[in-house]
Design a protein around this motif. Structure first.
Motif, PDB file in Angstrom:
ATOM      1  N   ALA A  60      67.529  72.381 -27.434  1.00 47.54           N
ATOM      2  CA  ALA A  60      67.575  73.803 -27.157  1.00 47.54           C
ATOM      3  C   ALA A  60      68.547  74.488 -28.121  1.00 47.54           C
ATOM      4  O   ALA A  60      69.566  73.917 -28.496  1.00 47.54           O
ATOM      5  CB  ALA A  60      68.013  74.037 -25.718  1.00 47.54           C
ATOM      6  N   ASP A  61      68.235  75.707 -28.463  1.00 49.19           N
ATOM      7  CA  ASP A  61      69.109  76.446 -29.374  1.00 49.19           C
ATOM      8  C   ASP A  61      70.526  76.568 -28.814  1.00 49.19           C
ATOM      9  O   ASP A  61      71.500  76.559 -29.562  1.00 49.19           O
ATOM     10  CB  ASP A  61      68.536  77.838 -29.641  1.00 49.19           C
ATOM     11  N   SER A  62      70.618  76.656 -27.501  1.00 45.91           N
ATOM     12  CA  SER A  62      71.911  76.871 -26.856  1.00 45.91           C
ATOM     13  C   SER A  62      72.852  75.677 -26.983  1.00 45.91           C
ATOM     14  O   SER A  62      74.054  75.812 -26.764  1.00 45.91           O
ATOM     15  CB  SER A  62      71.717  77.213 -25.382  1.00 45.91           C
ATOM     16  N   VAL A  63      72.303  74.507 -27.326  1.00 47.18           N
ATOM     17  CA  VAL A  63      73.158  73.313 -27.425  1.00 47.18           C
ATOM     18  C   VAL A  63      73.238  72.738 -28.828  1.00 47.18           C
ATOM     19  O   VAL A  63      73.987  71.782 -29.067  1.00 47.18           O
ATOM     20  CB  VAL A  63      72.692  72.219 -26.439  1.00 47.18           C
ATOM     21  N   LYS A  64      72.484  73.313 -29.745  1.00 50.05           N
ATOM     22  CA  LYS A  64      72.501  72.789 -31.114  1.00 50.05           C
ATOM     23  C   LYS A  64      73.902  72.885 -31.707  1.00 50.05           C
ATOM     24  O   LYS A  64      74.588  73.885 -31.554  1.00 50.05           O
ATOM     25  CB  LYS A  64      71.493  73.550 -31.970  1.00 50.05           C
ATOM     26  N   GLY A  65      74.292  71.809 -32.361  1.00 46.06           N
ATOM     27  CA  GLY A  65      75.623  71.747 -32.945  1.00 46.06           C
ATOM     28  C   GLY A  65      76.692  71.288 -31.975  1.00 46.06           C
ATOM     29  O   GLY A  65      77.828  71.015 -32.383  1.00 46.06           O
ATOM     30  N   ARG A  66      76.344  71.192 -30.698  1.00 47.12           N
ATOM     31  CA  ARG A  66      77.315  70.746 -29.688  1.00 47.12           C
ATOM     32  C   ARG A  66      76.868  69.471 -28.973  1.00 47.12           C
ATOM     33  O   ARG A  66      77.704  68.622 -28.659  1.00 47.12           O
ATOM     34  CB  ARG A  66      77.532  71.850 -28.649  1.00 47.12           C
ATOM     35  N   LEU A  80      73.221  61.326 -24.080  1.00 47.57           N
ATOM     36  CA  LEU A  80      73.463  62.717 -24.431  1.00 47.57           C
ATOM     37  C   LEU A  80      74.973  62.900 -24.552  1.00 47.57           C
ATOM     38  O   LEU A  80      75.687  62.815 -23.558  1.00 47.57           O
ATOM     39  CB  LEU A  80      72.884  63.673 -23.389  1.00 47.57           C
ATOM     40  N   GLN A  81      75.427  63.099 -25.756  1.00 49.12           N
ATOM     41  CA  GLN A  81      76.842  63.383 -25.993  1.00 49.12           C
ATOM     42  C   GLN A  81      77.025  64.893 -26.039  1.00 49.12           C
ATOM     43  O   GLN A  81      76.392  65.571 -26.857  1.00 49.12           O
ATOM     44  CB  GLN A  81      77.303  62.749 -27.304  1.00 49.12           C
ATOM     45  N   MET A  82      77.863  65.380 -25.167  1.00 50.14           N
ATOM     46  CA  MET A  82      78.062  66.817 -25.046  1.00 50.14           C
ATOM     47  C   MET A  82      79.490  67.176 -25.448  1.00 50.14           C
ATOM     48  O   MET A  82      80.440  66.711 -24.807  1.00 50.14           O
ATOM     49  CB  MET A  82      77.792  67.264 -23.604  1.00 50.14           C
ATOM     50  N   ASN A  83      79.620  67.959 -26.488  1.00 48.66           N
ATOM     51  CA  ASN A  83      80.925  68.395 -26.981  1.00 48.66           C
ATOM     52  C   ASN A  83      81.048  69.913 -26.869  1.00 48.66           C
ATOM     53  O   ASN A  83      80.044  70.617 -26.699  1.00 48.66           O
ATOM     54  CB  ASN A  83      81.100  67.971 -28.441  1.00 48.66           C
ATOM     55  N   SER A  84      82.258  70.389 -26.984  1.00 51.79           N
ATOM     56  CA  SER A  84      82.525  71.834 -26.929  1.00 51.79           C
ATOM     57  C   SER A  84      81.828  72.473 -25.732  1.00 51.79           C
ATOM     58  O   SER A  84      81.155  73.495 -25.858  1.00 51.79           O
ATOM     59  CB  SER A  84      82.072  72.499 -28.231  1.00 51.79           C
ATOM     60  N   LEU A  85      81.998  71.856 -24.584  1.00 53.74           N
ATOM     61  CA  LEU A  85      81.300  72.323 -23.389  1.00 53.74           C
ATOM     62  C   LEU A  85      81.776  73.700 -22.965  1.00 53.74           C
ATOM     63  O   LEU A  85      82.964  74.050 -23.106  1.00 53.74           O
ATOM     64  CB  LEU A  85      81.479  71.322 -22.259  1.00 53.74           C
ATOM     65  N   LYS A  86      80.831  74.478 -22.436  1.00 55.41           N
ATOM     66  CA  LYS A  86      81.090  75.838 -21.982  1.00 55.41           C
ATOM     67  C   LYS A  86      80.786  75.945 -20.499  1.00 55.41           C
ATOM     68  O   LYS A  86      79.971  75.166 -19.967  1.00 55.41           O
ATOM     69  CB  LYS A  86      80.202  76.812 -22.750  1.00 55.41           C
TER      70      LYS A  86
END
Length: 115
Positions: A60-66, A80-86
């Protein structure tokens, strides 16, 4: 029948990181693709990221790069590695597996991003 067992998730502060994993149990058919969806309260379920057996990925565009999705075919496992979480990443995350023309869903794991 395919069963999916998810692990990971939990509570993390904004800007933090979390990792999810999902193991699919199937001995008869090979898995064509795996991925992750999420559903936040009051919102529709949405695709987060998807990976095929040949390791082609979409996200998804909302998670690209993160967020980064990866898979291990030998272990029938997707990560699924999730960084810079919001805070807006807060949701129940569901693992999916596409096997022999059918889609299977995990039970979901809660990810909460809050200070």
């Amino acid at each position: 029948q395919v069963q999916l067992v998810e692990s990971g998730g939990g509570l993390v502060q904004p800007g933090g990181s979390l990792g999810l994993s999902c193991v699919a149990s199937t001995t008869t058919f090979s898995i064509n693709a795996m991925g992750w969806y999420r559903q936040a309260p009051g919102k529709q379920r949405e695709l987060v990221a998807h990976i095929t057996r040949s390791h082609a990925t979409t996200s998804a565009d909302s998670v690209k790069g993160r967020f980064t999705i990866s898979g291990d075919n030998a272990k029938n496992t997707v990560y699924l590695q999730m960084n810079s979480l919001k805070p807006e990443d807060t949701a129940v995350y569901y693992c999916i597996a596409d096997v022999a023309g059918a889609r299977y869903w995990g039970q979901g794991t809660q990810v909460t991003v809050s200070s």
